[in-house]
Design a protein around this motif. Structure first.
Motif, short mmCIF file in Angstrom:
data_model
loop_
_atom_site.label_atom_id
_atom_site.label_comp_id
_atom_site.label_asym_id
_atom_site.label_seq_id
_atom_site.Cartn_x
_atom_site.Cartn_y
_atom_site.Cartn_z
N PRO A 65 -3.36 -1.74 -2.05
CA PRO A 65 -2.24 -1.62 -2.98
C PRO A 65 -2.66 -1.37 -4.43
O PRO A 65 -1.81 -1.17 -5.29
N ARG A 66 -3.97 -1.37 -4.70
CA ARG A 66 -4.45 -1.15 -6.07
C ARG A 66 -4.84 0.32 -6.26
O ARG A 66 -5.52 0.91 -5.42
N GLN A 67 -4.40 0.88 -7.41
CA GLN A 67 -4.72 2.27 -7.72
C GLN A 67 -5.20 2.38 -9.17
O GLN A 67 -4.74 1.63 -10.04
N TRP A 68 -6.13 3.32 -9.41
CA TRP A 68 -6.67 3.57 -10.74
C TRP A 68 -6.20 4.93 -11.22
O TRP A 68 -6.45 5.95 -10.57
N LEU A 69 -5.51 4.98 -12.35
CA LEU A 69 -5.02 6.23 -12.93
C LEU A 69 -5.70 6.46 -14.26
O LEU A 69 -5.77 5.55 -15.10
N THR A 70 -6.19 7.66 -14.49
CA THR A 70 -6.79 7.99 -15.78
C THR A 70 -5.86 8.94 -16.53
O THR A 70 -5.12 9.72 -15.94
N PHE A 71 -5.93 8.84 -17.88
CA PHE A 71 -5.12 9.70 -18.74
C PHE A 71 -5.85 9.84 -20.08
O PHE A 71 -6.70 9.02 -20.42
N PRO A 72 -5.55 10.88 -20.87
CA PRO A 72 -6.27 11.11 -22.13
C PRO A 72 -6.17 9.91 -23.06
O PRO A 72 -5.09 9.35 -23.26
N TYR A 116 7.87 2.65 -9.01
CA TYR A 116 7.05 2.03 -7.97
C TYR A 116 7.21 0.51 -8.00
O TYR A 116 7.48 -0.07 -9.06
N PRO A 117 7.03 -0.16 -6.83
CA PRO A 117 7.15 -1.63 -6.77
C PRO A 117 5.92 -2.29 -7.39
O PRO A 117 4.93 -2.56 -6.73
N LEU A 118 6.01 -2.55 -8.68
CA LEU A 118 4.86 -3.01 -9.47
C LEU A 118 4.71 -4.52 -9.42
O LEU A 118 5.67 -5.27 -9.59
N VAL A 119 3.48 -4.99 -9.17
CA VAL A 119 3.16 -6.42 -9.21
C VAL A 119 2.42 -6.77 -10.50
O VAL A 119 2.73 -7.74 -11.18
N GLU A 143 0.85 -1.19 0.00
CA GLU A 143 0.00 0.00 0.00
C GLU A 143 0.88 1.24 0.00
O GLU A 143 1.84 1.35 0.77
N ARG A 144 0.57 2.17 -0.89
CA ARG A 144 1.35 3.40 -1.03
C ARG A 144 0.42 4.60 -1.18
O ARG A 144 -0.74 4.45 -1.55
N PRO A 145 0.94 5.81 -0.92
CA PRO A 145 0.15 7.01 -1.24
C PRO A 145 -0.12 7.06 -2.74
O PRO A 145 0.49 6.32 -3.52
N ALA A 146 -1.01 7.93 -3.13
CA ALA A 146 -1.40 8.03 -4.54
C ALA A 146 -0.17 8.22 -5.43
O ALA A 146 0.74 9.02 -5.13
#
Length: 336
Positions: free
Chosen positions: A272-279, A295-298, A255-258
């Motif tokens: 630990p799951r995050q949703w990022l939006t982009f154009p 970031y420590p990506l799984v 788990e990390r900050p945004a």
């Protein structure tokens, strides 16, 4: 390759609907399923025809195949009026209608193909060549002796795609051709359709809710909603209309900050799951590389914008903005 194989000029389809208005009285209202659509599709094009449920896609396809008769306007496929010359047209088109199969339910898949050879009067040598190619590329060999009713949805969809191509159609109408398929099978079907278009020049009109199908197969996309053509142009231009967004779903090792990366914003965090939006018009590659490096990506996955969301943003941006999204194949706006 510049010849217009499909031509629609202010095409309309109006259904009369009866509704109860009392104990013994009925009211009749009109529903305009297709409302003055005009476009042309050149021979050899692969075109995506998309929109939300009830937009008029299936009604258009049914008129293109001769199943439904238009209420108004003009329609030609390979110079033929589908409603008046349906039998002649049937030998020049192939159709895959989503959840509805053209195969014989209780017969083995191979027997269905033999019956189709006789229905379409395909020469034996040409039939064998087409069947062998479809069986190999769509991996249908183990399924030829299996009754159609015992096939999974994904297997049947592959079987239906092959069935639609055994008579070498000039035009192929596909409704959700990758539904029910796993990732590997989806890629095989997409590759098969690309090869078919490149080698035989088959014209393809594809309806789907999976924008990845459109992105990988079609150089042109048309969006229909409420019976009207809202957009006709390049796929990249569609992504720009209404500033649509894609979503990158990132699973971190902890788990990390945004996450903070240029060009994207975090819209949700759940452990630990995050949703990022982009154009949607931007490539995901630089964003993925930046996240993986910092970031420590799984795991991660990419979610395309839903067509309903794209259309909603079109309306939010204004109808005139949606109408000017792109040019049709004949140089016009493509909007009826």
């Amino acid at each position: 390759m510049s010849e217009a194989l499909i031509e629609l000029d202010r095409l309309e389809k109006v259904f009369r609907v009866r509704k109860r208005a009392g104990l013994l009285r009925r009211e009749v209202s009109e529903v305009r399923a297709v409302d003055g659509i005009s476009f042309r599709v050149r021979r050899g094009e692969m075109v995506g025809y998309i929109g939300p449920n009830g937009a008029g896609k299936s009604t258009t396809i049914k008129m293109l195949t001769g199943i439904l008769t238009p209420s108004g306007g003009r329609l030609r496929v390979a110079g033929i009026d589908p409603a008046r010359q349906r039998t002649a047209l049937a030998r020049r088109i192939g159709v895959v209608f989503g959840q509805r199969t053209t195969l014989w339910w209780d017969l083995p898949l191979g027997d269905s193909y033999q019956l189709m050879r006789r229905l379409y009067r395909v020469e034996p040598a040409r039939f064998r060549a087409n069947l062998e190619r479809c069986v190999e590329l769509l991996e249908l060999g183990p399924l030829l002796e299996v009754p159609v009713r015992q096939l999974s949805l994904g297997q049947r969809m592959r079987g239906d795609v092959a069935a639609a191509l055994l008579h070498d159609p000039e035009v192929l109408y596909l409704d959700e051709p990758t539904i029910g398929l796993d990732v590997v099978s989806r890629n095989k079907v997409r590759g098969f359709l690309r090869d078919l278009n490149r080698e035989k020049g088959t014209t393809v009109l594809l309806t789907t809710h999976d924008l990845t199908d459109i992105e990988q197969l079609c150089s042109r996309v048309m969006v229909i909603d409420r019976g009207r053509l809202m957009y006709d142009g390049a796929f990249a231009g569609l992504s720009e209309v209404g500033e649509s967004e894609r979503t990158l779903i990132v699973d971190l090792a902890e788990e990390r900050p945004a996450i903070e990366v240029p060009g994207a914003r975090v819209v949700r965090v759940a452990g630990p799951r995050q949703w990022l939006t982009f154009p949607a018009a931007r490539s995901a590659a630089p964003l993925v590389a930046r996240v993986a490096a910092e970031y420590p990506l799984v795991d991660l996955s990419l979610r395309e914008p839903d067509i309903e969301e794209v259309i909603a943003r079109m309306y939010a941006a204004g109808w005139e903005g949606a109408r000017s999204g792109g040019a049709g194949a004949d140089g016009g706006s493509g909007v009826g």
